[in-house]
Write an enzyme that holds these catalytic residues in place. Sequence first.
Site, PDB file in Angstrom:
ATOM      1  N   ALA A 220       0.865  -1.175   0.000  1.00 40.28           N
ATOM      2  CA  ALA A 220       0.000   0.000   0.000  1.00 40.28           C
ATOM      3  C   ALA A 220       0.907   1.230   0.000  1.00 40.28           C
ATOM      4  CB  ALA A 220      -0.885  -0.015   1.226  1.00 40.28           C
TER       5      ALA A 220
ATOM      6  N   GLY B 295       0.465  -5.032   0.720  1.00 43.76           N
ATOM      7  CA  GLY B 295      -0.709  -5.104  -0.159  1.00 43.76           C
ATOM      8  C   GLY B 295      -0.434  -5.855  -1.457  1.00 43.76           C
TER       9      GLY B 295
ATOM     10  N   GLU C 133      -0.930  -9.374  -0.519  1.00 42.22           N
ATOM     11  CA  GLU C 133      -2.374  -9.546  -0.283  1.00 42.22           C
ATOM     12  C   GLU C 133      -3.136  -9.619  -1.607  1.00 42.22           C
ATOM     13  OE1 GLU C 133      -2.201  -6.170   2.381  1.00 42.22           O
ATOM     14  OE2 GLU C 133      -3.071  -7.382   3.994  1.00 42.22           O
TER      15      GLU C 133
ATOM     16  N   GLU D 175       4.384  -5.056   7.275  1.00 42.50           N
ATOM     17  CA  GLU D 175       3.634  -3.988   7.953  1.00 42.50           C
ATOM     18  C   GLU D 175       4.036  -3.733   9.396  1.00 42.50           C
ATOM     19  OE1 GLU D 175       2.319  -6.154   5.870  1.00 42.50           O
ATOM     20  OE2 GLU D 175       0.797  -5.224   4.611  1.00 42.50           O
TER      21      GLU D 175
HETATM   22  N1  COA Z   1       4.584   3.190  -0.846  1.00 46.27           N
HETATM   23  C1  COA Z   1       4.975   4.344  -1.395  1.00 46.27           C
HETATM   24  N2  COA Z   1       6.099   4.476  -2.129  1.00 46.27           N
HETATM   25  C2  COA Z   1       6.854   3.386  -2.264  1.00 46.27           C
HETATM   26  C3  COA Z   1       6.506   2.138  -1.716  1.00 46.27           C
HETATM   27  C4  COA Z   1       5.306   2.065  -0.985  1.00 46.27           C
HETATM   28  N3  COA Z   1       4.868   0.921  -0.434  1.00 46.27           N
HETATM   29  N4  COA Z   1       7.465   1.245  -2.027  1.00 46.27           N
HETATM   30  C5  COA Z   1       8.379   1.907  -2.752  1.00 46.27           C
HETATM   31  N5  COA Z   1       8.017   3.198  -2.899  1.00 46.27           N
HETATM   32  C6  COA Z   1       8.749   4.264  -3.599  1.00 46.27           C
HETATM   33  C7  COA Z   1       9.989   4.650  -2.807  1.00 46.27           C
HETATM   34  O1  COA Z   1       9.646   5.583  -1.801  1.00 46.27           O
HETATM   35  C8  COA Z   1      10.854   5.239  -3.892  1.00 46.27           C
HETATM   36  O2  COA Z   1      10.435   6.549  -4.149  1.00 46.27           O
HETATM   37  P1  COA Z   1      11.560   7.720  -4.415  1.00 46.27           P
HETATM   38  O3  COA Z   1      12.178   7.315  -5.730  1.00 46.27           O
HETATM   39  O4  COA Z   1      10.753   8.963  -4.495  1.00 46.27           O
HETATM   40  O5  COA Z   1      12.512   7.633  -3.268  1.00 46.27           O
HETATM   41  C9  COA Z   1      10.501   4.399  -5.111  1.00 46.27           C
HETATM   42  O6  COA Z   1       9.252   3.762  -4.829  1.00 46.27           O
HETATM   43  C10 COA Z   1      11.513   3.302  -5.377  1.00 46.27           C
HETATM   44  O7  COA Z   1      11.700   2.576  -4.184  1.00 46.27           O
HETATM   45  P2  COA Z   1      13.115   2.393  -3.439  1.00 46.27           P
HETATM   46  O8  COA Z   1      12.837   2.196  -1.985  1.00 46.27           O
HETATM   47  O9  COA Z   1      14.038   3.491  -3.806  1.00 46.27           O
HETATM   48  O10 COA Z   1      13.614   1.041  -4.107  1.00 46.27           O
HETATM   49  P3  COA Z   1      14.614  -0.016  -3.480  1.00 46.27           P
HETATM   50  O11 COA Z   1      14.963  -0.960  -4.566  1.00 46.27           O
HETATM   51  O12 COA Z   1      15.718   0.629  -2.751  1.00 46.27           O
HETATM   52  O13 COA Z   1      13.740  -0.805  -2.378  1.00 46.27           O
HETATM   53  C11 COA Z   1      11.790  -1.907  -1.542  1.00 46.27           C
HETATM   54  C12 COA Z   1      12.645  -1.554  -2.775  1.00 46.27           C
HETATM   55  C13 COA Z   1      10.531  -2.621  -2.030  1.00 46.27           C
HETATM   56  C14 COA Z   1      12.586  -2.876  -0.620  1.00 46.27           C
HETATM   57  C15 COA Z   1      11.442  -0.640  -0.753  1.00 46.27           C
HETATM   58  O14 COA Z   1      10.896   0.300  -1.672  1.00 46.27           O
HETATM   59  C16 COA Z   1      10.441  -0.853   0.333  1.00 46.27           C
HETATM   60  O15 COA Z   1      10.780  -1.354   1.399  1.00 46.27           O
HETATM   61  N6  COA Z   1       9.167  -0.438   0.090  1.00 46.27           N
HETATM   62  C17 COA Z   1       8.117  -0.496   1.080  1.00 46.27           C
HETATM   63  C18 COA Z   1       7.659  -1.931   1.303  1.00 46.27           C
HETATM   64  C19 COA Z   1       6.594  -1.959   2.381  1.00 46.27           C
HETATM   65  O16 COA Z   1       6.822  -1.743   3.548  1.00 46.27           O
HETATM   66  N7  COA Z   1       5.346  -2.298   1.946  1.00 46.27           N
HETATM   67  C20 COA Z   1       4.226  -2.439   2.837  1.00 46.27           C
HETATM   68  C21 COA Z   1       3.483  -1.167   2.917  1.00 46.27           C
HETATM   69  S1  COA Z   1       2.105  -1.310   4.037  1.00 46.27           S
END
Ligand code: COA
Length: 260
Positions: free
Chosen positions: A66, A111, A114, A134
């Site tokens: 999400a 999400g 999910e 989460e």
């Molecule tokens: N919500 C909003 N934005 C998100 C996102 C999310 N769930 N997941 C990734 N993004 C955005 C990042 O903020 C980043 O934005 P930016 O370029 O403006 O900084 C962009 O997508 C690319 O992600 P980034 O984190 O730079 O890529 P990465 O390869 O270093 O890491 C992940 C990838 C998936 C490990 C990392 O993005 C992450 O941990 N995301 C959240 C996962 C999460 O907790 N999901 C559950 C949400 S309830």
Amino acid sequence: MSFETLDIDRRTDGLAIITINRPDRLNALNANVLSELRSVSEEFAGNKDLRAVVLTGAGRAFVAGADIAAMNEMSAEEAAEFGDLGHATMDAIEALPMPTIAAVNGFALGGGLELALACDLIYLSDSASVGLPEVGLGIIPGFGGTQRLGRRIGWQQARRLVFTGESISADEARRIGLAVDVFSGEDFFDEVLSVASTIGDKGPIAVRQAKSLMRQGSETTLSEGNKLEIQAFAGIWDSQDRNEGMTAFLDKRSPDFTGS
Ligand code: COA
């Protein structure tokens, strides 16, 4: 129907591919993506010609969860609305009458996992990584993760993933029964499409009936489920597809099912 965050490919062979297309946010689910997924699911639900639906993500993620930036701005009331929308979306996908396949091409977190769990079958690219992170954000899975994961893989592994928030590799996901199979990156989508095509070649009424029975069976007793199966088995008898399938076998040719 055209969408801002989804690409829809309706193929002539009865397959449909939905691609979530928000790659700069790793396809994170905001209210717009969820609403569009719900709308397309409601549209597909009434389409008798669709034989299978494949759901995937553009770029290097399936869905990275999400949208955390959007959620961080929400009040508790808005969070309740967002949770309702997420559940309505997952329910609409889960209720689709034709088989659904999550083609998990990369991250499927929160999400994203999910969403995959709302699909009938999950296939992973070897680069995929899946989990429910989460609790690391101080929240809980809110689109069915505490409910559907345990029903899919058993409660002990589900508890481990929810409590630790840890992401697991594609191979581990397959080992614990979270994915049917893992395909290597370059062949990944073709392999998933080949599964969808195999399903699409079968009797569509039978496939839909079988899906419905398995879904109902998972929510009722064995004896009730078996009664439903007896009714459905006879109910399909007068279909052209039953006639075509059996006649084709006896004639030693491939059946040509019309879904009637
Ligand atoms: N919500 C909003 N934005 C998100 C996102 C999310 N769930 N997941 C990734 N993004 C955005 C990042 O903020 C980043 O934005 P930016 O370029 O403006 O900084 C962009 O997508 C690319 O992600 P980034 O984190 O730079 O890529 P990465 O390869 O270093 O890491 C992940 C990838 C998936 C490990 C990392 O993005 C992450 O941990 N995301 C959240 C996962 C999460 O907790 N999901 C559950 C949400 S309830």
